[in-house]
Design an enzyme around this catalytic site. Structure first.
Site, PDB file in Angstrom:
ATOM      1  N   SER A  68       0.819  -1.217   0.000  1.00 14.35           N
ATOM      2  CA  SER A  68       0.000   0.000   0.000  1.00 14.35           C
ATOM      3  C   SER A  68       0.853   1.267   0.000  1.00 14.35           C
ATOM      4  CB  SER A  68      -0.925   0.008   1.221  1.00 14.35           C
ATOM      5  OG  SER A  68      -1.712  -1.160   1.241  1.00 14.35           O
TER       6      SER A  68
HETATM    7  N1  SAM Z   1      -0.238  -5.288   4.142  1.00 16.30           N
HETATM    8  C1  SAM Z   1       0.449  -5.560   2.911  1.00 16.30           C
HETATM    9  C2  SAM Z   1       1.814  -4.965   2.853  1.00 16.30           C
HETATM   10  O1  SAM Z   1       2.217  -4.278   3.805  1.00 16.30           O
HETATM   11  O2  SAM Z   1       2.500  -5.212   1.856  1.00 16.30           O
HETATM   12  C3  SAM Z   1      -0.351  -5.172   1.693  1.00 16.30           C
HETATM   13  C4  SAM Z   1      -1.497  -6.073   1.509  1.00 16.30           C
HETATM   14  S1  SAM Z   1      -2.146  -6.180  -0.112  1.00 16.30           S
HETATM   15  C5  SAM Z   1      -2.835  -4.605  -0.352  1.00 16.30           C
HETATM   16  C6  SAM Z   1      -3.534  -7.242   0.284  1.00 16.30           C
HETATM   17  C7  SAM Z   1      -3.135  -8.651   0.631  1.00 16.30           C
HETATM   18  O3  SAM Z   1      -4.258  -9.331   1.151  1.00 16.30           O
HETATM   19  C8  SAM Z   1      -2.651  -9.469  -0.565  1.00 16.30           C
HETATM   20  O4  SAM Z   1      -1.371  -9.962  -0.322  1.00 16.30           O
HETATM   21  C9  SAM Z   1      -3.680 -10.589  -0.671  1.00 16.30           C
HETATM   22  O5  SAM Z   1      -3.155 -11.822  -1.141  1.00 16.30           O
HETATM   23  C10 SAM Z   1      -4.157 -10.675   0.758  1.00 16.30           C
HETATM   24  N2  SAM Z   1      -5.452 -11.329   0.965  1.00 16.30           N
HETATM   25  C11 SAM Z   1      -6.582 -11.225   0.222  1.00 16.30           C
HETATM   26  N3  SAM Z   1      -7.561 -11.975   0.765  1.00 16.30           N
HETATM   27  C12 SAM Z   1      -7.047 -12.541   1.895  1.00 16.30           C
HETATM   28  C13 SAM Z   1      -7.562 -13.401   2.902  1.00 16.30           C
HETATM   29  N4  SAM Z   1      -8.823 -13.845   2.902  1.00 16.30           N
HETATM   30  N5  SAM Z   1      -6.754 -13.772   3.907  1.00 16.30           N
HETATM   31  C14 SAM Z   1      -5.470 -13.341   3.954  1.00 16.30           C
HETATM   32  N6  SAM Z   1      -4.922 -12.532   3.026  1.00 16.30           N
HETATM   33  C15 SAM Z   1      -5.703 -12.124   2.012  1.00 16.30           C
END
Ligand code: SAM
Length: 229
Positions: A68
């Site tokens: 993000s």
């Molecule tokens: N917090 C992260 C960082 O600091 O890099 C950025 C996160 S990215 C915007 C969103 C993440 O949520 C992705 O890696 C995606 O694979 C994960 N995601 C989506 N659905 C999910 C779920 N049900 N459980 C865990 N992770 C999930």
């Protein structure tokens, strides 16, 4: 270029990022600013993207996912109002950057990611940095971590169609949950606070996150259209 000179350049870029992208937009909590100054964001992005690590936007980290925008990381962190002793749940480990920021401010961070490749890579970076209070899990974060609950703070870093009831249930009394909620390509950042058996809810700002995919999120087929934060 010598490695220590390169480190100095990244440190200067981090200082500027905090001044111009975070403080200037109104975030003043000293601990949050300090955490953003301390965590080397360039180590969490793809190697050929390190030069842009401190720019004012989200970046791709592979597997159709993103790290993000620094301001959004700071804002979501600030909204949790961490005091230092909390056990925090993060849903969506991604690169591990947000978890590293939270680790500066809380006692323990439990972070769950559905894509094992991202979780494994984040674990390596966090280990390299000597960050020991982050615990990583692979699975569907919409179901939280029942064995570790309750949490004093929960942050969801992917966009949900509705706030997952299971995550609300895993909040401690007075605990705060920050989550983007809305449609596939536009959401509102919401803060939920548990007050006994009730929840107080506040809408903060418009955002656009990749989808939260899982039992209490979006179905699997929405994955490939993911973009932005
Ligand atoms: N917090 C992260 C960082 O600091 O890099 C950025 C996160 S990215 C915007 C969103 C993440 O949520 C992705 O890696 C995606 O694979 C994960 N995601 C989506 N659905 C999910 C779920 N049900 N459980 C865990 N992770 C999930």
């Amino acid at each position: 270029m010598r490695a220590d000179r390169q480190d100095d350049i990244y440190r200067e870029q981090r200082e500027r990022m905090v001044r111009e992208q975070i403080e200037r937009r109104g975030i003043r909590t000293p601990g949050v600013l300090e955490a953003l100054r301390a965590v080397p964001r360039h180590l969490f992005v793809l190697p050929d993207q390190q030069t842009y690590a401190y720019s004012d936007g989200a970046m791709r980290i592979g597997h159709g996912q993103t790290i993000s925008q620094p301001y959004i990381v700071a804002l979501m962190t600030d909204l949790l109002k961490l005091q230092g002793g909390e056990r925090v749940l993060e849903v969506g480990t991604g690169s591990g950057y947000q978890a590293a920021v939270l680790a500066h401010l809380a006692e323990e961070v439990h972070t769950i990611e559905r894509l094992a490749a991202l979780s494994d890579h984040a674990a390596l970076v966090l280990e390299e940095l000597g960050i020991e209070n982050v615990h990583l899990y692979v699975g569907d974060g919409t179901l939280g971590l029942p064995d570790q609950a309750p949490f004093q703070a929960i942050m969801v870093t992917a966009a949900a169609p509705d706030v997952p009831k299971t995550l609300l249930d895993q909040l401690d009394d007075s605990g705060r949950l920050v989550i983007p909620v809305g449609r596939r390509f536009s959401q509102v950042l919401e803060v939920w606070q548990r007050v006994g058996v009730r929840y107080e809810q506040e809408a903060v700002t418009a955002v656009a996150f990749v989808p939260l995919i899982g039992e209490e999120g979006w179905p699997e087929e929405t994955r490939d259209r993911s973009f932005l934060w």
